[in-house]
Design a protein around this motif. Structure first.
Motif, PDB file in Angstrom:
ATOM      1  N   PRO A  83     -41.691  19.513  -4.299  1.00 54.24           N
ATOM      2  CA  PRO A  83     -42.332  19.982  -3.073  1.00 54.24           C
ATOM      3  C   PRO A  83     -42.880  21.399  -3.218  1.00 54.24           C
ATOM      4  CG  PRO A  83     -39.964  20.164  -2.871  1.00 54.24           C
ATOM      5  CD  PRO A  83     -40.217  19.467  -4.171  1.00 54.24           C
ATOM      6  N   LEU A  84     -43.963  21.668  -2.517  1.00 55.32           N
ATOM      7  CA  LEU A  84     -44.475  23.030  -2.440  1.00 55.32           C
ATOM      8  C   LEU A  84     -43.504  23.867  -1.608  1.00 55.32           C
ATOM      9  CD1 LEU A  84     -48.253  22.240  -1.752  1.00 55.32           C
ATOM     10  CD2 LEU A  84     -47.222  22.972  -3.918  1.00 55.32           C
ATOM     11  N   GLU A  86     -43.783  25.811   0.873  1.00 62.73           N
ATOM     12  CA  GLU A  86     -43.953  25.733   2.319  1.00 62.73           C
ATOM     13  C   GLU A  86     -43.586  24.365   2.886  1.00 62.73           C
ATOM     14  OE1 GLU A  86     -48.113  25.276   0.411  1.00 62.73           O
ATOM     15  OE2 GLU A  86     -46.260  26.430   0.088  1.00 62.73           O
ATOM     16  N   GLU A  87     -43.448  23.358   1.995  1.00 62.84           N
ATOM     17  CA  GLU A  87     -43.105  22.006   2.450  1.00 62.84           C
ATOM     18  C   GLU A  87     -41.593  21.753   2.476  1.00 62.84           C
ATOM     19  OE1 GLU A  87     -47.003  19.657   0.582  1.00 62.84           O
ATOM     20  OE2 GLU A  87     -45.044  19.577  -0.435  1.00 62.84           O
ATOM     21  N   VAL A  90     -39.712  20.889   5.751  1.00 60.62           N
ATOM     22  CA  VAL A  90     -40.132  19.584   6.274  1.00 60.62           C
ATOM     23  C   VAL A  90     -39.454  18.462   5.487  1.00 60.62           C
ATOM     24  CG1 VAL A  90     -42.087  18.040   6.663  1.00 60.62           C
ATOM     25  CG2 VAL A  90     -42.335  20.502   7.071  1.00 60.62           C
ATOM     26  N   TRP A  91     -39.400  18.624   4.156  1.00 66.09           N
ATOM     27  CA  TRP A  91     -38.782  17.603   3.328  1.00 66.09           C
ATOM     28  C   TRP A  91     -37.281  17.492   3.599  1.00 66.09           C
ATOM     29  CZ3 TRP A  91     -40.156  13.528   0.677  1.00 66.09           C
ATOM     30  CH2 TRP A  91     -41.495  13.387   0.307  1.00 66.09           C
ATOM     31  N   ILE A 124     -35.022  21.278  -2.334  1.00 67.52           N
ATOM     32  CA  ILE A 124     -35.100  20.826  -0.943  1.00 67.52           C
ATOM     33  C   ILE A 124     -33.838  21.206  -0.175  1.00 67.52           C
ATOM     34  CG2 ILE A 124     -35.138  18.764   0.519  1.00 67.52           C
ATOM     35  CD1 ILE A 124     -37.034  17.517  -1.576  1.00 67.52           C
TER      36      ILE A 124
END
Length: 450
Positions: A83-84, A86-87, A90-91, A124
Motif C-alpha cells: 500500500p501507498l 497515504e492508503e 484505509v487498508w 498496514i
C-alpha cells in the motif's frame, strides 16, 4: 487479541502450525487466530492455493478463520504489491472489516519480513508486534536489507526449526531479536498429519516391497539464474551417477514443482545407460512425505533445506553435489543463498569426493558446530553485510587470519580486499583506501561499530 499468521507454502503453514501447537503463541483461550494464505508463484491462477491443497484440512482446526491474501488485493500480485503510505489507514480499516477483527489489538506472525506480502501486512498494521518465523537455512544468514527503526522496533522473536543444532541464527540478530526453536518432534507430527494424501499417492507409484533406496532432490536453480538449464540437467545426472556409484540400484527423483519436464528426460536416459531403475515423482509432494513413506538409505541434493530435514528430523544419511562450483559463481557476494550454500558445503559429505563418507549420518555435535561452523558462518555473514554486523569485524579478522587458508572457497579476494580483511590484495587495498566512496563506507562502518 487477534493473531494473524501469514503462510505462502505448505511447508511454511506446517512450520507456523507446529509453533502454535507447541504453545509458542500462548493458549487458545482469549485469542482469535486467523491464517492468511498467499500464492506468490509467477502465475497464481495456474497453481493450487494453499488452502485447497490435500492435507490442509489437518491444519485448519488450529485457526478460527482462513482468508486469501490474493483475493483480498486482486488483481495485484502478492509479491509486487504494497500500500501507498497515504492508503495505509484505509487498508487497515478494510481488513479489520473484511476479516472481522474488530478494534482490538493485533499481532502478526510472518516469514520473509523483508519482502511482500509480509512487509505489506506489517505496514498496514503499523502498531502491531511482529513475530518472524523462518523454515529454512536462510535464517542462519544475515538480514538482507536494513530495516527502518519503526519496523524493527516491533520485532519480538525469530522462530525457526533447529536444522543445525548448535548454530544460532544470524537473521535479525543486529536488532536484538532472540531466536526461539520450534520443537522438531511437533513439526514432524504436523508433516505426518498433512502427508496422508501424499502417502496414498506414493503407495500407488512405489510398491511397498520395492521402494527406492536413494532420493534425489531437484531445486530448479536455473530459474534463479544461478546456473543454466543445461548445467542443471548435468547436476541431476551427477547426483544419479554418484548414488549409483555408492551402490544404489533403485532411485527416486523429486523435481522442483516448477521445473520443466526436460529435466527428467536426461535423467531417464542416464538411468537406462547405467542399468538402474529410476522413479520420477511427477506429483508435487513435500520431500518429508517422501521420507516418511520411502525411508531411503540416502538423500542427495545441492543445497536444499530438505537435505537438512532428512538428517536432522529423520536420521537419513545425506550427501551434496555441485556446491563447490556454485560457491565460485554465486554473485553478488551478498546473495542470500550464500549462507545456505556455505552450511551445506561445510557439513555434508561430497557425493563425488574421494572420501565422501556416504552412509555416515550428518554429525549432530552442537559443541563442534559451535566451535567450527558457527565462526565460519558469522564471518561469511559479516562479509555479506558489514554495515549491519560491524560488531563481528574483530572476530572475523581473527577467524580469517587463522583459517582462511583451510577454507578459501567461502570468500572472494575482491570482497576481502574491499573490506580490508586478511586475504585481500594489499596493493589493491591501498588504492581503495584513497577512493572517496570507500572512505565514506569505512566511516559508516566505524560509526556503526560505535
Amino acid at each position: 487479541m487477534t493473531q494473524i499468521f501469514f503462510a505462502a507454502t505448505q511447508y511454511a503453514a506446517a512450520t507456523i502450525t507446529a509453533a502454535v501447537k507447541a504453545g509458542l503463541f500462548g493458549p487458545r483461550e482469549g485469542r482469535r487466530r486467523v491464517l492468511v494464505v498467499s500464492n506468490t508463484s509467477a502465475i497464481p491462477e495456474l497453481t493450487t492455493p494453499l488452502d485447497r491443497m490435500p492435507g490442509f484440512e489437518k491444519l485448519r482446526p488450529e485457526f478460527d478463520a482462513v482468508h486469501s491474501w490474493n483475493e483480498m488485493i486482486a488483481p495485484h500480485h502478492p509479491a509486487g504489491w504494497s500500500p501507498l503510505p497515504e492508503e495505509i489507514p484505509v487498508w487497515e480499516r478494510a481488513l479489520r472489516l473484511a476479516w472481522d477483527l474488530g478494534d482490538g489489538p493485533v499481532e502478526i506472525a510472518c516469514e520473509s519480513i523483508q519482502a511482500n506480502p509480509s512487509r505489506a501486512i506489517a505496514d498496514i498494521f503499523a502498531d502491531s508486534p511482529i513475530h518472524v518465523y523462518a523454515d529454512g537455512l536462510m535464517s542462519y544468514g544475515p538480514t538482507r536489507n536494513r530495516m527502518p527503526a519503526d519496523l524493527h522496533g516491533r520485532f519480538r522473536r525469530l522462530l525457526h526449526l533447529d536444522l543445525v543444532p548448535g548454530l544460532r541464527p544470524l537473521l535479525l540478530s543486529e536488532y536484538g531479536v532472540d531466536p526461539v526453536v520450534i520443537p522438531g518432534d511437533i513439526f514432524q507430527q504436523v508433516l505426518k498429519d498433512i502427508g496422508g494424501h501424499g502417502v496414498s499417492l506414493l503407495e500407488e507409484l512405489v510398491p511397498a516391497d520395492d521402494r527406492p533406496t536413494a532420493v534425489l532432490l531437484g531445486q530448479y536453480l536455473s530459474a534463479l539464474e544461478l546456473i543454466t538449464v543445461a548445467e542443471e540437467n548435468e547436476l541431476h545426472v551427477r547426483m544419479l551417477r554418484g548414488a549409483v556409484a555408492a551402490g544404489h540400484r533403485h532411485l527416486l527423483f523429486k523435481p522442483h514443482p516448477s521445473a520443466p519436464a526436460q529435466f527428467t528426460q536426461s535423467l531417464e536416459q542416464s538411468a537406462a545407460e547405467l542399468g538402474v531403475r529410476l522413479t520420477i515423482l511427477d506429483t508435487p509432494l513435500l520431500a518429508e512425505t517422501v521420507y516418511q513413506y520411502v525411508r531411503p538409505e540416502l538423500v542427495v541434493g545441492c543445497f536444499s533445506t530438505a537435505l537438512m530435514t532428512a538428517s536432522a528430523f529423520y536420521g537419513i544419511p545425506v550427501a551434496r553435489v555441485g556446491t563447490g562450483e556454485l560457491l565460485k559463481r554465486l554473485t553478488p557476494y551478498e546473495n542470500s543463498n550464500r549462507v545456505p550454500l556455505t552450511v551445506i558445503d561445510a557439513v555434508l559429505p561430497d557425493l563425488e569426493g574421494d572420501t565422501a563418507g556416504v552412509g555416515t549420518p550428518l554429525h549432530q555435535d552442537p559443541e563442534r558446530v559451535g566451535s567450527d561452523l558457527a565462526p565460519l558462518v558469522r564471518t561469511v555473514g559479516y562479509c555479506m553485510q558489514p554495515q549491519s554486523y560491524a560488531a563481528l569485524r574483530d572476530a572475523s579478522v581473527a577467524w580469517l587470519t587463522a583459517h582462511l587458508a583451510e577454507h578459501p572457497q567461502y570468500f572472494s579476494q575482491k570482497r576481502l580486499t574491499r573490506l580490508d580483511l586478511p586475504g585481500g590484495n594489499p596493493s589493491r587495498t591501498a588504492t581503495l583506501r584513497r577512493n572517496p566512496t570507500v572512505r565514506r563506507l569505512v566511516r559508516g562502518l566505524r560509526t556503526a561499530r560505535r
